[in-house]
Enzyme design. Structure first.
Site, PDB file in Angstrom:
ATOM      1  N   LYS A   1       3.455   7.561 -13.192  1.00 46.81           N
ATOM      2  CA  LYS A   1       3.251   7.984 -11.800  1.00 46.81           C
ATOM      3  C   LYS A   1       3.435   9.492 -11.698  1.00 46.81           C
ATOM      4  O   LYS A   1       2.700  10.188 -10.992  1.00 46.81           O
ATOM      5  CB  LYS A   1       4.231   7.232 -10.882  1.00 46.81           C
ATOM      6  CG  LYS A   1       3.993   7.449  -9.392  1.00 46.81           C
ATOM      7  CD  LYS A   1       4.704   8.651  -8.827  1.00 46.81           C
ATOM      8  CE  LYS A   1       4.484   8.780  -7.332  1.00 46.81           C
ATOM      9  NZ  LYS A   1       4.986  10.029  -6.770  1.00 46.81           N
TER      10      LYS A   1
ATOM     11  N   GLU B   1       3.077  15.502  -1.578  1.00 50.26           N
ATOM     12  CA  GLU B   1       4.454  15.375  -2.087  1.00 50.26           C
ATOM     13  C   GLU B   1       5.035  16.765  -2.365  1.00 50.26           C
ATOM     14  O   GLU B   1       4.484  17.545  -3.152  1.00 50.26           O
ATOM     15  CB  GLU B   1       4.475  14.516  -3.361  1.00 50.26           C
ATOM     16  CG  GLU B   1       5.887  14.149  -3.781  1.00 50.26           C
ATOM     17  CD  GLU B   1       5.921  13.147  -4.928  1.00 50.26           C
ATOM     18  OE1 GLU B   1       5.040  12.267  -5.003  1.00 50.26           O
ATOM     19  OE2 GLU B   1       6.841  13.255  -5.751  1.00 50.26           O
TER      20      GLU B   1
ATOM     21  N   ASP C   1     -13.245  10.950  -7.632  1.00 44.57           N
ATOM     22  CA  ASP C   1     -12.791   9.663  -7.115  1.00 44.57           C
ATOM     23  C   ASP C   1     -11.445   9.301  -7.763  1.00 44.57           C
ATOM     24  O   ASP C   1     -11.411   8.821  -8.884  1.00 44.57           O
ATOM     25  CB  ASP C   1     -13.875   8.628  -7.448  1.00 44.57           C
ATOM     26  CG  ASP C   1     -13.549   7.233  -6.955  1.00 44.57           C
ATOM     27  OD1 ASP C   1     -12.380   6.969  -6.605  1.00 44.57           O
ATOM     28  OD2 ASP C   1     -14.462   6.399  -6.943  1.00 44.57           O
TER      29      ASP C   1
HETATM   30  C1  MEV Z   1       8.129  11.433  -8.451  1.00 42.92           C
HETATM   31  O1  MEV Z   1       6.983  11.552  -7.644  1.00 42.92           O
HETATM   32  C2  MEV Z   1       7.754  11.371  -9.918  1.00 42.92           C
HETATM   33  C3  MEV Z   1       8.918  11.140 -10.882  1.00 42.92           C
HETATM   34  O2  MEV Z   1       9.625   9.954 -10.513  1.00 42.92           O
HETATM   35  C4  MEV Z   1       8.311  10.986 -12.254  1.00 42.92           C
HETATM   36  C5  MEV Z   1       9.292  10.550 -13.327  1.00 42.92           C
HETATM   37  O3  MEV Z   1      10.274   9.866 -13.028  1.00 42.92           O
HETATM   38  O4  MEV Z   1       8.991  10.854 -14.497  1.00 42.92           O
HETATM   39  C6  MEV Z   1       9.897  12.267 -10.841  1.00 42.92           C
END
Ligand code: MEV
Length: 438
Positions: free
Chosen positions: A280, A85, A296
């Site tokens: 995430k 990413e 892992d």
């Molecule tokens: C993108 O990979 C992660 C974000 O969406 C995390 C967030 O919204 O806090 C930018």
């Protein structure tokens, strides 16, 4: 065309590739060419990678980046990150630099216990099982002695074995719930081997136990396996500073920034839709370091998300407060990691990353990984609550679009200078490229 095959795993690598190319591709030669382009010319290195898994046909590249300037407990780190990413490494580096001048990251490993379970069925009732368990408990330790010898010498081993009655959930269902300390290894093999021995001991002792009726002696072991839920293998990472020290480009009013930041975290604490995306973002940092250090990441992901829901609702892993003019931002996260065993001694790039981290113990790696997660979360929330996320994302994404259109160096320079002061969107970039090429 028949797309099933027997004995695929026995075929040579070339035969496998040819079979795939012939059965699934309109241009088999082009397919074979792309697959082979990613083979390493060093045959020994290639063979090493081939043998990590079954049916390897080629290598799948993920960039390995580094984020420098991380000050953790007074020590400087350059953190390796394996991730595709585009904005993640840049965001980590930005956060590292920001906090390096504000005291850095502070971490504490709270506990390092791991869990494994033998799941079994017993028809005789807990009033018979409990005294049996208490009587044979020393045998569990005796009969795993050979397996645990090395680990005990390193200060680890089996810490505790409990009998758990789960018959309110499933008739006749009980567990041996076992706690382990595995020091610098992640310990999956060690734990599973111990559990399988404990299951054997359980069955054999039951067969020889006089107080069970004949039909009760056959304890049915359903399975023996470690748990990736490790709520007692937890590390905490934190940053803090006086609110006025948060002042920077894009943070002209630190007081308002801090308030909005805390509000954003609060939303993730109470709103599962937001919490999942918030977490995430944390995992962007965590997974990248976990992968780069040969650990892992599926185990980590499963354990972390279960932990995020431990109070019954999925919630934020990080928290923030403003107290007497002081801003504090932290996360607590379960991480079962290893710095010995598994891929750590095998994969040359994992060894490289471990050396760059100055050969950390498992506890130190937990600290570095947690910091990468917190840094990532800080960067995301900082963007979200100030400029919006797309500004930074699209800047990084611009390169991907330019590569997709195979622009020349000359075109790249013109496009980049044009979009310095323009809003970047996929269609705006595509339109600009088309106009440029007319
Ligand atoms: C993108 O990979 C992660 C974000 O969406 C995390 C967030 O919204 O806090 C930018």
């Amino acid at each position: 065309m028949n797309k099933t095959i027997a004995g695929f795993s026995k075929m040579t690598k070339d035969e496998k590739i040819e079979w795939i190319a012939k059965h699934y591709f309109s241009s088999p030669d082009a397919a074979i060419e792309i697959v082979k382009k990613y083979w390493n010319s060093d045959v020994v290195l290639q063979q090493l990678h081939d043998e990590f898994i079954e049916n390897t046909i080629t290598n799948f590249y993920v960039p390995l980046g580094v984020a420098p300037n991380f000050l953790i407990n007074g020590r400087n780190y350059t953190i390796p990150m394996a991730i595709e990413e585009s904005s993640v490494v840049a965001a980590a580096s930005k956060s590292a630099k920001f906090w390096a001048t504000r005291g850095g990251f502070k971490t504490t490993v709270i506990a390092t216990e791991k869990i494994g379970q033998v799941h079994f069925l017993f028809a005789g009732g807990s009033e018979k099982l409990v005294p049996f368990f208490n009587q044979i408990k020393p045998s569990f330790f005796d009969e795993t002695e050979a397996l645990t010898k090395n680990m005990r010498q390193r200060g680890g081993g089996i810490l505790n074995i409990e009998l758990k009655d789960k018959t309110d959930l499933i008739p006749n269902y009980y567990q041996l719930h076992v706690t382990f300390e595995t020091k610098d290894s992640m310990g999956a093999n060690f734990i599973n081997s111990c559990l399988e021995q404990l299951a054997k001991t359980l069955k054999n002792k039951a067969l020889a136990y006089d107080l069970f009726a004949t039909e009760e002696k056959e304890i049915e072991v359903v399975m023996s396996i470690l748990s990736n839920y490790v709520p007692n293998c937890v590390v905490r990472a934190e940053v803090s500073c006086p609110v006025e020290d948060l002042k920077e480009k894009h943070i002209e009013n630190p007081e308002a920034f801090a308030q909005r930041f805390v509000q954003a975290v609060r939303i993730a604490e109470v709103e599962p839709y937001r919490a999942v995306t918030h977490n995430k973002g944390i995992m962007n940092g965590i997974d990248a370091v976990v992968i780069a250090t040969g650990n892992d990441f599926r185990a980590v992901e499963a354990g972390v998300h279960a932990y995020a829901a431990k109070n019954g609702t999925y919630s934020s892993l990080s928290h923030a407060t403003i107290d007497n003019g002081h801003f504090r931002f932290w996360l607590g996260i379960p991480l079962a990691l290893g710095t010995v065993g598994g891929l750590t001694g095998l994969h040359p790039l994992v060894k490289f990353c471990m050396e760059m981290l100055e050969k950390p113990s498992a506890k130190e790696l937990m600290e570095v990984v947690a910091v990468a997660g917190l840094a990532q979360n800080f960067a995301a929330l900082r963007s979200l609550t100030t400029t919006g996320i797309q500004e930074g994302h699209m800047k990084m994404h611009l390169n991907n679009i330019l590569n997709q259109f195979q622009v020349t160096n000359e075109e790249r320079n013109v496009i980049k200078s044009h979009f310095k002061n323009e809003t970047i969107s996929h269609s705006a970039v595509v339109n600009f490229i088309e106009t440029l090429r007319k």
